[in-house]
Write an enzyme that holds these catalytic residues in place. Structure first.
Site: not given
Length: 701
Positions: A343, A379
């Site tokens: 993330d 990401e």
């Protein structure tokens, strides 16, 4: 209670069969107390007697798995210098393998008084805090081994442990919403029938439910609020507390592996749940604040934040880097997971202010003999300046391709845009990845994900409808590149409903037949809806869970998705390991890929730049695959034509001349998903009508 010296390594609580070794890093501490808790909550404190290489440690015989514990760290408290030791706060072990309970939000969890933040709060937080738990490290893995499914054969399914299983009537009530529920034969059968090869689980590291959400009657459903980087989240365990979640998680992985399905974890190493300078003292802040967090250089009471959560982990410090790497290795070696999706990965590349692909974190991953061998997905953005880094990660990494999502959405909603960009995204995004030697598998292609509209809502809403979040619809992305087909939300208009179903199939067909690695968001194949809410991060309710009863009404979409994944698996032309070159191949010396107008003629530069002419045909040459199979034999496949018509009216396409193929048969038609009407055939040079908002795939006969 007599404590032995023990060892400084490994960090955390390590049970050896006769007792448990405890080890905690802290450079700032003057003294560390180990706190043991009985079943009735009685606390026993023992000083860790040794400090070696900045690690406090000790060994307690007869302390066994299930023992609840925490730490109290004595040291300086001077927030202006970044020092926040406070022994009145019970702290979680950063290396805890299991965590029990939840925080009961109270001023006691904070190191300052709500009424006067300048005053130290010495109220004991133990009655309100979570507990670390000593775990049993042994588990019968049997013959479980890493599956090592090649990237080009991978189909990822992004899933939420609870959202997938909470309403599934085929799963027993007592394990719905848990790791055991996800490993239930009913779920495994669904994954297998769908053609999924890897399940990417949304955060399962122990996370915290924010106090602000609790006050509004909500919870941190998505889980991007980590407090324990080694501990499986306890809410997802049907085994209860005392460390049973570890055994349950391992059993889930073992069952999925036995079915040939890999497990990838969505991990949040960019920040923790302790928030900004006004946040609670739960673990890292009280143990060694400047080691674990990036502080503002000019005023160390504040936190450097590129995550939008209040803090950023200090990847410039050796101890934070060790924590991350130890955690990653633990999940691979002890929990047997197959990869990670990071993330806000750009935050991990910020050693100073800029995103640096040569940062220490990437160097450590690259040289690590364990972590470098699993699937690594970035990401590729954060919320800081210069954080959008799609295409900017090192060669070992794959990336969520946000540009793929945007281009494909724009194309199918008829937004005038560059055909060249859509073509690049469909063929693996060579403009992003080829320059540094990466291949199509570097692109994790997706149209929808947990963050944003579901596929059903993408074709049903022009605007977000997030009122349930209690933020007056201000949260969530406002520019979704969505199209409702003419009516906002649910409708009984049959023509609009038919259009929406066709659009869903267009997105899925494009996704699963593009070069690169496809990722399907959980429930999209079942027409899952969130009623227009594009930010259900706090909605642990039927709004976000899959409605399996309603899904029975969308079995055509499910079957269509299954047919697409099978077509992809059966034909290597849709999952090439190298980019197309346009070079001649095969006996007819036709290029490995050709871009054709609707009249069957090659596209010109004017065609590529014509914004209103969005129809086109893509020829994929099955004799132009440059790879070899495992035995060194050339890979040869059928050739295919992919016909795109994003316009509202039907269009007559002319198939190219005989040199491309003598005859063609329809294998995909998004206007006729199960090819129930007829399996159309067409000869070279013939015409075929493609309906409005329709994609057709023809196979060489």
């Amino acid at each position: 209670m007599k404590i032995w010296p023990g060892n400084p390594y490994p960090l955390g609580a390590t049970y050896d069969g006769g007792g448990t070794n405890f080890a905690l890093f802290s450079e700032v501490a003057d003294r560390v107390e180990l706190c043991l808790f009985d079943d009735d909550g009685t606390e026993t404190r023992v000083d860790l007697p040794e400090r070696e290489a900045l690690v406090w440690h000790g060994y307690l015989p007869r302390v066994v798995p299930g023992q609840r514990y925490g730490y109290r760290v004595h040291g300086p408290y001077d927030p202006s210098q970044g020092l926040r030791s406070n022994p009145s706060k019970l702290l979680l072990d950063p290396y805890a393998k299991a965590i029990e309970g939840h925080n009961e939000w109270s001023n006691a969890l904070f190191s300052y008084h709500f009424g006067d933040p300048s005053q130290l709060n010495d109220q004991d937080s133990a009655p309100f805090a979570m507990r670390s738990v000593v775990v049993n490290p042994w588990f019968d893995w049997g013959n479980d081994r890493p599956l090592r499914i090649p990237w080009h054969q991978t189909v990822i399914y992004e899933a939420h442990v609870k959202g997938m299983t909470a309403r599934n009537p085929k799963i027993p009530d007592d394990v719905r919403g848990t790791y055991s529920g996800l490993a239930h034969p009913a779920m495994i059968m669904h994954f297998k029938e769908l053609g999924v090869t890897a399940v990417e689980l949304m955060p399962v590291h122990q996370f915290v439910h924010d106090s602000g959400l609790i006050e509004r009657g909500l919870t941190n459903y998505w889980g991007y609020n980590t407090i324990g980087f080694f501990a499986p989240h306890n809410d997802y365990s049907s085994f209860g507390g005392r460390g049973g979640q570890v055994q349950e998680f391992k059993a889930m992985v073992k069952a999925l592996h036995a079915a040939g399905i890999e497990v990838i974890l969505d991990v949040v190493y960019n920040h923790t749940a302790e928030g900004n300078h006004m946040g609670p003292t739960l673990s890292f802040r009280g143990i060694d604040n400047p080691a674990y967090y990036r502080l503002v250089d000019d005023d160390k009471q504040f936190y450097y934040d590129t995550t939008g959560t209040g803090n950023s982990l200090n990847v410039r410090h050796h101890e934070s880097l060790r924590l991350i790497m130890d955690s990653l290795r633990y999940w691979v070696t002890e929990m047997h997971v197959d990869g990670f999706r990071f993330d806000l990965a750009s935050a991990l590349a910020r050693e100073f202010h800029e995103v640096d692909r040569l940062a220490a974190f990437f160097d450590l991953v690259n040289q690590d003999p364990v972590v470098s061998q699993v699937k690594l997905i970035a990401e590729p953005w954060d919320v800081g300046d210069g954080g959008y880094q799609v295409g900017g990660f090192p060669p070992l990494w794959t990336e969520w391709n946000g540009k793929y999502r945007d281009s494909v959405r724009d194309f199918w909603r008829g937004e005038p845009s560059s055909l060249g960009e859509f073509a690049s995204r469909f063929t693996g995004s060579s403009d992003l990845y080829e320059i540094d030697g990466r291949r199509p598998i570097a692109s994790i292609n997706f149209v929808t994900a947990h963050d944003g509209f579901t596929l059903n809502d993408l074709v049903s809403y022009n605007e977000k409808h997030n009122d349930a979040n209690g933020e007056e619809n201000r949260d969530g992305e406002s520019h979704n590149r969505s199209w409702n087909g003419g009516v906002e939300g649910p409708t009984e208009d049959l023509e609009i409903l038919k259009l929406r179903e066709r659009q869903k199939r267009n997105f899925l067909a494009t996704l699963l037949l593009s070069q690169g690695v496809p990722m399907v968001a959980h429930g999209d194949e079942l027409s899952r809806t969130q009623q227009g809410n594009n930010n259900v991060y706090a909605q642990d309710s039927e709004l976000s869970w899959i409605d399996w009863e309603d899904a029975r009404h969308h079995d055509v979409l499910t079957l269509f998705t299954q047919r697409l994944t099978k077509l992809r698996a059966d034909h290597p032309i849709f999952r090439r390991r190298r980019f197309f070159t346009g070079d001649p191949a095969g006996d007819n010396k036709i290029p490995d890929i050709a871009w054709l107008r609707r009249d069957g003629e090659p596209m010109t530069s004017e065609d590529w730049n014509e914004q209103s002419g969005m129809t086109m045909t893509v020829f994929l040459n099955g004799e132009g695959i440059p790879e070899q199979d495992a035995l060194g034999e050339p890979i040869v496949d059928s050739s295919f034509l992919v016909l795109f018509n994003p316009l509202g009216d039907p269009v007559a396409f002319t198939v190219p001349p005989r040199s491309y193929g003598r005859g063609w048969e329809t294998v995909v038609d998004t206007a006729d998903p199960l090819l129930a009407n007829r399996k159309r055939t067409v000869r070279a040079g013939g015409n075929i009508e493609v309906g409005g908002h329709t994609m057709v795939v023809l196979k060489n006969r």
